[in-house]
Design a protein around this motif. Structure first.
Motif, mmCIF file in Angstrom:
data_model
loop_
_atom_site.group_PDB
_atom_site.id
_atom_site.type_symbol
_atom_site.label_atom_id
_atom_site.label_comp_id
_atom_site.label_asym_id
_atom_site.label_seq_id
_atom_site.Cartn_x
_atom_site.Cartn_y
_atom_site.Cartn_z
ATOM 1 N N GLY A 178 23.584 72.394 86.036
ATOM 2 C CA GLY A 178 23.866 71.062 85.509
ATOM 3 C C GLY A 178 24.986 71.060 84.494
ATOM 4 N N PHE A 179 25.027 72.092 83.651
ATOM 5 C CA PHE A 179 26.098 72.168 82.648
ATOM 6 C C PHE A 179 27.455 72.351 83.319
ATOM 7 N N ASN A 180 27.519 73.209 84.329
ATOM 8 C CA ASN A 180 28.794 73.426 85.023
ATOM 9 C C ASN A 180 29.268 72.151 85.719
ATOM 10 N N ARG A 181 28.338 71.402 86.314
ATOM 11 C CA ARG A 181 28.719 70.129 86.930
ATOM 12 C C ARG A 181 29.243 69.154 85.876
ATOM 13 N N MET A 182 28.575 69.114 84.721
ATOM 14 C CA MET A 182 29.031 68.239 83.649
ATOM 15 C C MET A 182 30.422 68.630 83.178
ATOM 16 N N ALA A 183 30.681 69.943 83.029
ATOM 17 C CA ALA A 183 32.001 70.396 82.580
ATOM 18 C C ALA A 183 33.081 69.998 83.583
ATOM 19 N N ARG A 184 32.768 70.121 84.874
ATOM 20 C CA ARG A 184 33.755 69.734 85.880
ATOM 21 C C ARG A 184 34.029 68.231 85.829
ATOM 22 N N GLU A 185 32.972 67.446 85.652
ATOM 23 C CA GLU A 185 33.165 65.988 85.577
ATOM 24 C C GLU A 185 33.958 65.602 84.339
ATOM 25 N N LEU A 186 33.674 66.244 83.210
ATOM 26 C CA LEU A 186 34.418 65.941 81.987
ATOM 27 C C LEU A 186 35.881 66.330 82.128
ATOM 28 N N ALA A 187 36.149 67.459 82.786
ATOM 29 C CA ALA A 187 37.539 67.872 82.998
ATOM 30 C C ALA A 187 38.264 66.852 83.861
ATOM 31 N N LYS A 188 37.569 66.349 84.890
ATOM 32 C CA LYS A 188 38.187 65.345 85.753
ATOM 33 C C LYS A 188 38.429 64.042 84.987
ATOM 34 N N VAL A 189 37.450 63.624 84.160
ATOM 35 C CA VAL A 189 37.620 62.405 83.364
ATOM 36 C C VAL A 189 38.775 62.545 82.389
ATOM 37 N N ASP A 190 38.880 63.727 81.756
ATOM 38 C CA ASP A 190 39.961 63.951 80.801
ATOM 39 C C ASP A 190 41.319 63.924 81.500
ATOM 40 N N GLU A 191 41.374 64.529 82.682
ATOM 41 C CA GLU A 191 42.639 64.523 83.431
ATOM 42 C C GLU A 191 43.001 63.098 83.863
ATOM 43 N N ASP A 192 42.015 62.347 84.351
ATOM 44 C CA ASP A 192 42.278 60.957 84.751
ATOM 45 C C ASP A 192 42.709 60.112 83.555
ATOM 46 N N ARG A 193 42.104 60.368 82.397
ATOM 47 C CA ARG A 193 42.473 59.607 81.204
ATOM 48 C C ARG A 193 43.918 59.872 80.802
ATOM 49 N N ALA A 194 44.324 61.142 80.855
ATOM 50 C CA ALA A 194 45.700 61.477 80.498
ATOM 51 C C ALA A 194 46.691 60.815 81.454
ATOM 52 N N VAL A 195 46.355 60.853 82.755
ATOM 53 C CA VAL A 195 47.242 60.218 83.734
ATOM 54 C C VAL A 195 47.293 58.709 83.515
ATOM 55 N N MET A 196 46.119 58.103 83.219
ATOM 56 C CA MET A 196 46.068 56.659 83.014
ATOM 57 C C MET A 196 46.878 56.245 81.786
ATOM 58 N N LEU A 197 46.709 56.985 80.692
ATOM 59 C CA LEU A 197 47.438 56.630 79.475
ATOM 60 C C LEU A 197 48.936 56.809 79.651
ATOM 61 N N ALA A 198 49.311 57.875 80.362
ATOM 62 C CA ALA A 198 50.737 58.063 80.615
ATOM 63 C C ALA A 198 51.293 56.906 81.443
ATOM 64 N N GLY A 199 50.520 56.457 82.433
ATOM 65 C CA GLY A 199 50.969 55.329 83.248
ATOM 66 C C GLY A 199 51.035 54.047 82.448
ATOM 67 N N ILE A 200 50.019 53.812 81.590
ATOM 68 C CA ILE A 200 50.031 52.609 80.760
ATOM 69 C C ILE A 200 51.229 52.609 79.829
#
Length: 442
Positions: A216-238
């Motif tokens: 469960g922890f590894n799945r959470m870490a992967r999801e957080l990494a994906k959210v962080d990457e999506d956030r960076a891409v979104m902010l750069a686009g904004i």
């Protein structure tokens, strides 16, 4: 929240509880063993002595007066048994002095008769003396006291000591095996908190519950990494999508708006929006930094040089040129710039309208403490803890503030990335004071 000054780590808590449980088990085992061993040992000791007495009595009974002397001498040489006539003038001390010897004396009388005398010394000669009769003649039999001695304290000490050492080692091993997965989980969680999502826990553990937690922890870490990457891409686009129309609006205002005041107001609004976009980008900046020795005075001077309008802010610094800290120069400059900007907006003197800022430092062991203080109105005590919360402003009436409410949140986040700490408080003479704690460079 008040911390318990005597708080234990989970390892020591588990170790102490296991050691205490096993130690109590050893004590209970020792007491049980003593209770179970007491009666058989007394019966065995009394039986051995009674057998010696009966054999001696039989041998003397069937031997004539000439052979008795030879028999007594032989028994003394080969069996360490002394037989002698018992005289009425003999002085002896009773053998029964404790629970163990009382039981032995009682058992001997039940086997040899009620007239049997058991003594610990006869005529000041120590030993185990048993007085018995052969017809009308009285005799003393002296046996080796080792036959009836209970288990010595030294023997108990050795065995209990071995059990105690085994208990300590076993408790430490068990506590380590129990807490090692939790320690790895705690370390991985701390790395997640610092923005590092590459921590992977072992998903092949034998223990089912720990294996499921790790998965469960590894799945959470992967999801957080994906959210962080999506956030960076979104902010750069904004940022890109907003700045392009802002540039067009600025150009249109310069070319089409005739009124100079309206033109200046439009330009100011565009600058404010641009600054807010920069704040969002700073707050969302990735957490990877490289710490190197940095001259504090040079970084402070660069940050001060950005605030040259003495009608709004005046900054004074008293720093030695040789003070170095472990930091990222760009991040540290951003920290100081945000603190100065916060002072310029909210730390202005009520009478002069100028924000007077003082920068000083102290050393505490392996740490350097930078202090940035203004002489403004300060902040209500109940709101100090919320100043680093994103989008929070200490004064609810500041509805027209030009900031995004991220300045101090950016400061705290940047210091955490550099292994430092931010503490905010009200200065004794008035104003807000910020303490920046950084590791001193070697």
């Amino acid at each position: 929240m008040r911390r318990n000054r005597f708080a234990l780590s989970l390892f020591w808590r588990t170790f102490i509880l296991l050691a205490l449980l096993l130690t109590l088990g050893i004590v209970a085992w020792v007491q049980t063993f003593k209770a179970l061993e007491f009666e058989p040992r007394t019966v065995q000791a009394a039986q051995q002595i009674a057998s010696l007495v009966n054999l001696s009595r039989a041998a003397l009974h069937y031997a004539d007066s000439i052979n008795r002397v030879t028999l007594i001498k032989t028994m003394s040489e080969q069996e360490s048994i002394v037989l002698k006539a018992r005289e009425p003038s003999d002085q002896f001390e009773p053998f029964e002095v404790n629970r163990f010897t009382n039981a032995i004396g009682k058992e001997l009388r039940s086997r040899l008769g009620p007239t049997t005398v058991v003594a610990s010394s006869v005529n000041h000669v120590p030993g185990l003396w048993v007085g018995f009769q052969i017809e009308r003649d009285n005799y003393w039999l002296q046996a080796d006291t080792a036959r009836v001695e209970p288990m010595t304290g030294r023997t108990w000490t050795i065995w209990v000591g071995i059990a105690f050492i085994a208990t300590i080692l076993g408790s430490a091993t068990i506590a380590r095996l129990i807490n090692q997965p939790l320690k790895e989980l705690s370390f991985a969680a701390s790395r997640i908190r610092e923005g590092e999502y590459d921590s992977v826990l072992d998903e092949s553990m034998i223990t089912r519950e720990i294996r499921e937690v790790n998965q469960g922890f590894n799945r959470m870490a992967r999801e957080l990494a994906k959210v962080d990457e999506d956030r960076a891409v979104m902010l750069a686009g904004i940022s890109h999508d907003l700045r392009t129309p802002l540039a067009r609006i600025r150009l249109e205002a310069e070319m089409s708006v005739v009124d100079e005041e309206a033109k200046r107001n439009i330009a100011a609004d565009i600058d404010q929006l641009d600054a807010i976009i920069d704040k969002f980008m700073d707050y969302a900046r990735p957490g990877d930094v490289t710490l190197v020795p940095v001259h504090v005075s040079s970084v402070v001077d660069k940050a001060i040089s950005q605030f040259r309008d003495t009608k709004r802010i005046r900054i004074g610094a008293k720093l030695p040129i040789d003070t170095k800290v472990m930091a990222d120069e760009t991040e540290l400059g951003r920290v100081l710039t945000n603190l100065f900007e916060n002072a310029r907006r909210y730390g202005r003197n009520t009478y002069t309208g100028v924000a007077n800022v003082e920068v000083s430092y102290t050393r505490s062991g392996s740490w350097v403490l930078l202090t940035v203080r203004d002489h403004g109105p300060g902040v209500a005590v109940e709101k100090l803890a919320q100043l680093t919360t994103p989008f929070f402003r200490g004064d609810a009436a500041r509805t027209a503030a030009t900031g995004a409410g991220l300045g101090l949140a950016i400061v705290e986040k940047a210091l955490q990335r550099m292994g430092g700490q931010l503490d905010l408080g009200n200065a004794p003479g008035g104003g807000l004071v910020a303490h920046i704690r950084l590791k001193r460079a070697p």
